[in-house]
Write a protein that holds these residues in place. Structure first.
Motif, PDB file in Angstrom:
ATOM      1  N   MET A   1      51.708 -28.029-101.831  1.00  0.00           N
ATOM      2  CA  MET A   1      52.449 -26.529-101.431  1.00  0.00           C
ATOM      3  C   MET A   1      53.161 -26.643-100.419  1.00  0.00           C
ATOM      4  N   SER A   2      54.373 -26.160-100.400  1.00  0.00           N
ATOM      5  CA  SER A   2      55.117 -26.112 -99.126  1.00  0.00           C
ATOM      6  C   SER A   2      55.368 -24.604 -98.859  1.00  0.00           C
ATOM      7  N   ASN A   3      55.500 -24.294 -97.583  1.00  0.00           N
ATOM      8  CA  ASN A   3      55.834 -23.111 -97.223  1.00  0.00           C
ATOM      9  C   ASN A   3      57.369 -22.811 -97.168  1.00  0.00           C
ATOM     10  N   VAL A   4      58.088 -21.503 -97.360  1.00  0.00           N
ATOM     11  CA  VAL A   4      59.140 -21.081 -97.745  1.00  0.00           C
ATOM     12  C   VAL A   4      59.634 -20.077 -96.428  1.00  0.00           C
ATOM     13  N   ALA A   5      60.481 -20.241 -95.629  1.00  0.00           N
ATOM     14  CA  ALA A   5      60.916 -19.251 -94.657  1.00  0.00           C
ATOM     15  C   ALA A   5      61.705 -18.426 -95.243  1.00  0.00           C
ATOM     16  N   ARG A   6      61.321 -17.063 -95.675  1.00  0.00           N
ATOM     17  CA  ARG A   6      62.199 -16.208 -96.222  1.00  0.00           C
ATOM     18  C   ARG A   6      63.370 -15.461 -95.486  1.00  0.00           C
ATOM     19  N   HIS A   7      63.658 -16.035 -94.049  1.00  0.00           N
ATOM     20  CA  HIS A   7      64.658 -15.492 -93.487  1.00  0.00           C
ATOM     21  C   HIS A   7      65.012 -16.750 -92.435  1.00  0.00           C
ATOM     22  N   PRO A   8      66.269 -16.619 -92.375  1.00  0.00           N
ATOM     23  CA  PRO A   8      66.931 -17.820 -91.436  1.00  0.00           C
ATOM     24  C   PRO A   8      66.599 -17.673 -90.097  1.00  0.00           C
ATOM     25  N   ARG A   9      66.252 -18.790 -89.438  1.00  0.00           N
ATOM     26  CA  ARG A   9      66.378 -18.756 -87.819  1.00  0.00           C
ATOM     27  C   ARG A   9      67.643 -18.379 -87.516  1.00  0.00           C
ATOM     28  N   PRO A  10      67.609 -17.839 -86.087  1.00  0.00           N
ATOM     29  CA  PRO A  10      68.933 -17.486 -85.453  1.00  0.00           C
ATOM     30  C   PRO A  10      69.610 -18.626 -85.162  1.00  0.00           C
ATOM     31  N   ALA A  11      71.201 -18.763 -85.162  1.00  0.00           N
ATOM     32  CA  ALA A  11      71.671 -19.920 -85.028  1.00  0.00           C
ATOM     33  C   ALA A  11      71.741 -20.854 -83.848  1.00  0.00           C
ATOM     34  N   GLU A  12      71.150 -20.086 -82.748  1.00  0.00           N
ATOM     35  CA  GLU A  12      70.809 -20.781 -81.654  1.00  0.00           C
ATOM     36  C   GLU A  12      69.596 -21.709 -81.517  1.00  0.00           C
ATOM     37  N   ILE A  13      68.482 -21.546 -82.558  1.00  0.00           N
ATOM     38  CA  ILE A  13      67.553 -22.177 -82.517  1.00  0.00           C
ATOM     39  C   ILE A  13      67.147 -22.763 -83.927  1.00  0.00           C
ATOM     40  N   ALA A  14      68.294 -22.774 -84.695  1.00  0.00           N
ATOM     41  CA  ALA A  14      68.080 -23.141 -86.179  1.00  0.00           C
ATOM     42  C   ALA A  14      67.731 -24.709 -86.294  1.00  0.00           C
ATOM     43  N   ASP A  15      68.153 -25.588 -85.199  1.00  0.00           N
ATOM     44  CA  ASP A  15      67.791 -27.139 -85.270  1.00  0.00           C
ATOM     45  C   ASP A  15      66.514 -27.283 -84.234  1.00  0.00           C
ATOM     46  N   TRP A  16      65.875 -26.428 -83.618  1.00  0.00           N
ATOM     47  CA  TRP A  16      64.731 -26.734 -82.767  1.00  0.00           C
ATOM     48  C   TRP A  16      63.570 -27.044 -83.430  1.00  0.00           C
ATOM     49  N   SER A  17      62.852 -28.076 -82.811  1.00  0.00           N
ATOM     50  CA  SER A  17      61.552 -28.511 -83.311  1.00  0.00           C
ATOM     51  C   SER A  17      60.634 -27.299 -83.152  1.00  0.00           C
ATOM     52  N   LEU A  18      59.422 -27.443 -83.806  1.00  0.00           N
ATOM     53  CA  LEU A  18      58.310 -26.332 -83.314  1.00  0.00           C
ATOM     54  C   LEU A  18      57.951 -26.566 -81.870  1.00  0.00           C
ATOM     55  N   ASP A  19      57.740 -27.696 -81.428  1.00  0.00           N
ATOM     56  CA  ASP A  19      57.400 -27.928 -80.002  1.00  0.00           C
ATOM     57  C   ASP A  19      58.188 -27.354 -79.085  1.00  0.00           C
ATOM     58  N   ARG A  20      59.688 -27.416 -79.485  1.00  0.00           N
ATOM     59  CA  ARG A  20      60.775 -26.727 -78.389  1.00  0.00           C
ATOM     60  C   ARG A  20      60.581 -25.366 -78.687  1.00  0.00           C
TER      61      ARG A  20
END
Length: 176
Positions: A1-20
């Motif tokens: 089973m995978s998680n689904v983010a129901r809301h988009p991340r803000p553009a400034e962190i859209a490609d950030w890793s979880l660590d960042r």
């Protein structure tokens, strides 16, 4: 089973890793520096207090991003208020919340005619001060008070002190 983010991340962190994201959005009290010069009134006896900034700069006007979690729509800080100290009566253009974490203090609201209403608050009690309402707090006990302060804007205007001298010196305090 995978998680689904129901809301988009803000553009400034859209490609950030979880660590960042964790590195940028976690703040620990032990990493905060007590700023005893955060406010124009903080060097005046009776108004001495230290601000520990967590989210945004708050009403100190200090918009230093060094280790502070970026603010979106609010600020959050912890205030250390020694016995006999508080803050000068002031207003904001947005709501301000004082939430008591440890100790007891008096919170107050005033009108322009000098009428004042006060309440003593203890741990897990709070006041929400509406925009434009004169307000503040005072620690009249023998113990320090820690309170959480939230303002309803990521970069609020500097506090509007009711005392004209403090109001006039607030920009000078910030180096402006």
């Amino acid at each position: 089973m995978s998680n689904v983010a129901r809301h988009p991340r803000p553009a400034e962190i859209a490609d950030w890793s979880l660590d960042r994201i964790m590195d940028r959005y976690v703040a620990k009290f032990g990493d905060r520096t007590a700023d005893w010069d955060a406010f124009a009134d903080a060097n005046i006896e009776g108004y001495r207090r230290a601000q520990h900034r967590f989210v945004g700069a708050g009403a100190s006007g200090k918009h230093d991003d060094g280790g502070i979690v970026p603010a979106g729509n609010f600020t959050l800080s912890i205030m250390l208020v020694p016995p006999g100290q508080g803050n000068a009566p002031h207003t904001h253009e947005v709501e301000e919340v004082f939430f008591i974490l440890q100790g007891r203090c008096i919170v107050f609201i005033e009108d322009e005619d000098g009428n004042r209403k006060s309440a003593e608050l203890g741990p897990w009690e709070m006041i929400s001060c509406p925009p434009g309402v004169i307000h503040g707090y005072q620690n009249d006990t023998d113990e320090p008070v820690y309170l959480q302060v939230m303002l309803g804007r990521g970069k609020p205007d500097v506090a509007g002190f009711t005392d004209q001298t403090l109001f006039d010196t607030r920009q000078r305090h910030l180096g402006g």
